[in-house]
Design an enzyme around this catalytic site. Structure first.
Site, PDB file in Angstrom:
ATOM      1  N   LYS A  94      -2.036  -1.640  -3.938  1.00 40.23           N
ATOM      2  CA  LYS A  94      -2.923  -0.476  -3.945  1.00 40.23           C
ATOM      3  C   LYS A  94      -2.102   0.792  -4.057  1.00 40.23           C
ATOM      4  O   LYS A  94      -1.125   0.924  -3.326  1.00 40.23           O
ATOM      5  CB  LYS A  94      -3.699  -0.486  -2.631  1.00 40.23           C
ATOM      6  CG  LYS A  94      -4.632   0.660  -2.420  1.00 40.23           C
ATOM      7  CD  LYS A  94      -5.201   0.586  -1.035  1.00 40.23           C
ATOM      8  CE  LYS A  94      -6.043   1.826  -0.824  1.00 40.23           C
ATOM      9  NZ  LYS A  94      -6.315   2.090   0.533  1.00 40.23           N
ATOM     10  N   LYS A  97       0.863  -1.178   0.000  1.00 36.80           N
ATOM     11  CA  LYS A  97       0.000   0.000   0.000  1.00 36.80           C
ATOM     12  C   LYS A  97       0.898   1.227   0.000  1.00 36.80           C
ATOM     13  O   LYS A  97       1.655   1.461   0.946  1.00 36.80           O
ATOM     14  CB  LYS A  97      -0.911   0.000   1.229  1.00 36.80           C
ATOM     15  CG  LYS A  97      -1.814   1.226   1.287  1.00 36.80           C
ATOM     16  CD  LYS A  97      -2.775   1.185   2.447  1.00 36.80           C
ATOM     17  CE  LYS A  97      -3.633   2.443   2.464  1.00 36.80           C
ATOM     18  NZ  LYS A  97      -4.573   2.464   3.579  1.00 36.80           N
TER      19      LYS A  97
HETATM   20  C1  PBG Z   1      -7.631   3.404   5.360  1.00 39.77           C
HETATM   21  C2  PBG Z   1      -7.825   3.298   3.914  1.00 39.77           C
HETATM   22  C3  PBG Z   1      -7.614   4.263   2.912  1.00 39.77           C
HETATM   23  C4  PBG Z   1      -8.060   3.681   1.734  1.00 39.77           C
HETATM   24  C5  PBG Z   1      -8.496   2.416   2.026  1.00 39.77           C
HETATM   25  N1  PBG Z   1      -8.331   2.186   3.374  1.00 39.77           N
HETATM   26  C6  PBG Z   1      -7.137   5.642   3.000  1.00 39.77           C
HETATM   27  C7  PBG Z   1      -5.759   5.976   3.376  1.00 39.77           C
HETATM   28  O1  PBG Z   1      -4.897   5.118   3.554  1.00 39.77           O
HETATM   29  O2  PBG Z   1      -5.543   7.173   3.553  1.00 39.77           O
HETATM   30  C8  PBG Z   1      -8.076   4.367   0.383  1.00 39.77           C
HETATM   31  C9  PBG Z   1      -9.126   3.877  -0.547  1.00 39.77           C
HETATM   32  C10 PBG Z   1      -9.393   4.754  -1.700  1.00 39.77           C
HETATM   33  O3  PBG Z   1      -8.741   5.796  -1.919  1.00 39.77           O
HETATM   34  O4  PBG Z   1     -10.322   4.415  -2.447  1.00 39.77           O
HETATM   35  N2  PBG Z   1      -6.330   3.456   5.787  1.00 39.77           N
END
Ligand code: PBG
Length: 327
Positions: A247, A194
């Site tokens: 992601k 991520k």
């Molecule tokens: C929570 C989370 C996020 C997303 C999914 N889970 C936001 C972040 O990390 O700031 C992003 C999902 C998206 O942008 O569609 N941590």
């Protein structure tokens, strides 16, 4: 010149093209991320994500029925709580928003599969994905909270949990917590690679989860890195992740490919809020054909190696699969 090999021969018609197609997309592999909020009679559109809504518990069935009819069976819940505190306590409360959503959804939609996002940023007053020690996000101190969140979601009815916090060691901590509480069969889908990404902007709007200070770069990955994604994915698999995730999706096809080559578990990719918002706004201006772009992005994610695709377009993609536009 004599032409023996003619690639165009296999492009002569739609039936033939479909027969020789290299990437096939199944509705069964789509996951729809959905926002559920406290309150009553709420279906409110998210400004930066046209066509996406926050639903209160008694109205989320409207979207769930639509998904079920379209053949989308998998849904991931993001909860928007009524109050936040330093320890994100509404993330693991028995009457937390996500917990209430799982209980109700499982009862009303027994044939759908529900996944819990395990993170703290929507629930902490400071908006970070863990608890703080001064201005630092305390990695090891956060682990027990993540375990509690996962267990409380499983108790409420979640079929699978998906930690998105990016703390080191969280998969093992969550696995141990689940097992100790009788949930040894609840799978973990780890957000393994991520990246700290500007593509999450609209989500933070939608979930009111932007960090109050600083950014997420001390825990989410630097987008210049490739090998590190493998390190994260391999580590998560060793800690017991059943599925690993990359992601965002669209700008990270190389990473999906690389992780898929090394992993011996299914690979998911998440087409995030910023990807959706870009397509929507360009389409609203008449600059692109929305459905075509949506299909191409999905095919690219699968072609790169995704087994599972998480997207706000899940229903629309399922419709395209049904019509034969993609698949
Ligand atoms: C929570 C989370 C996020 C997303 C999914 N889970 C936001 C972040 O990390 O700031 C992003 C999902 C998206 O942008 O569609 N941590």
């Amino acid at each position: 010149m004599e032409q023996i090999i003619r690639p165009r021969r296999l492009r002569g018609g739609e039936t033939l093209r479909k027969m020789v197609r290299e990437t096939r997309i199944s509705k069964a592999s789509l996951v729809y991320p959905m926002f559920v909020t406290e309150g009553e009679n709420i279906k409110e559109e998210i400004a930066s994500m046209p066509g996406q809504f926050r639903y209160s518990i008694e109205r989320m069935g409207e979207k769930l029925s639509e998904l079920e009819r379209a053949g989308v069976t998998n849904v991931m819940f993001f909860g928007i709580p009524k109050r936040k505190d330093a320890y994100g306590s509404m993330a693991y409360a028995e009457d937390g928003i996500a917990q209430k959503a799982f209980a109700r959804a499982k009862q009303e939609f027994p044939n759908l599969y529900f996944i819990g996002d395990v993170c703290m940023c929507e629930y902490t007053s400071h908006g970070h994905c863990g608890i703080l020690c001064g201005k630092e996000v305390d990695n090891d101190g956060t682990l027990s909270y993540l375990g509690k969140i996962a267990v409380s979601q499983a108790q409420a009815g979640a079929d699978m949990v998906a930690p998105s916090d990016m703390m080191d060691g969280r998969v093992l901590a969550i696995r141990q917590a689940l097992d100790a509480n009788g949930f040894s069969n609840t799978p973990i889908m780890a957000y393994s690679a991520k990246y700290a990404s500007s593509f999450y902007g609209p989500f933070r709007d939608a979930a009111d989860s932007a960090p109050a200070f600083g950014d997420r770069k001390t825990y989410q990955m630097d987008f210049h890195n490739r090998k590190e994604a493998l390190k994260e994915a391999m580590l998560d698999i060793k800690e017991g992740a059943d599925i690993v995730m990359v992601k965002p999706a669209m700008a990270y096809g190389d990473i999906i490919w690389e992780v898929k080559e090394c992993a011996n578990v299914p690979v998911a990719s998440y087409s995030v809020s910023g990807e959706y918002a870009m397509v929507k706004s360009a389409a609203a201006n008449g600059f692109i054909e929305e459905e075509g772009i949506m299909c191409e992005m999905a095919a690219a994610a699968y072609r790169a190696g995704s087994d599972i695709y998480i997207t706000y377009y899940a229903k629309e993609l399922a419709d395209c699969i049904k019509r034969g536009r993609i698949g």
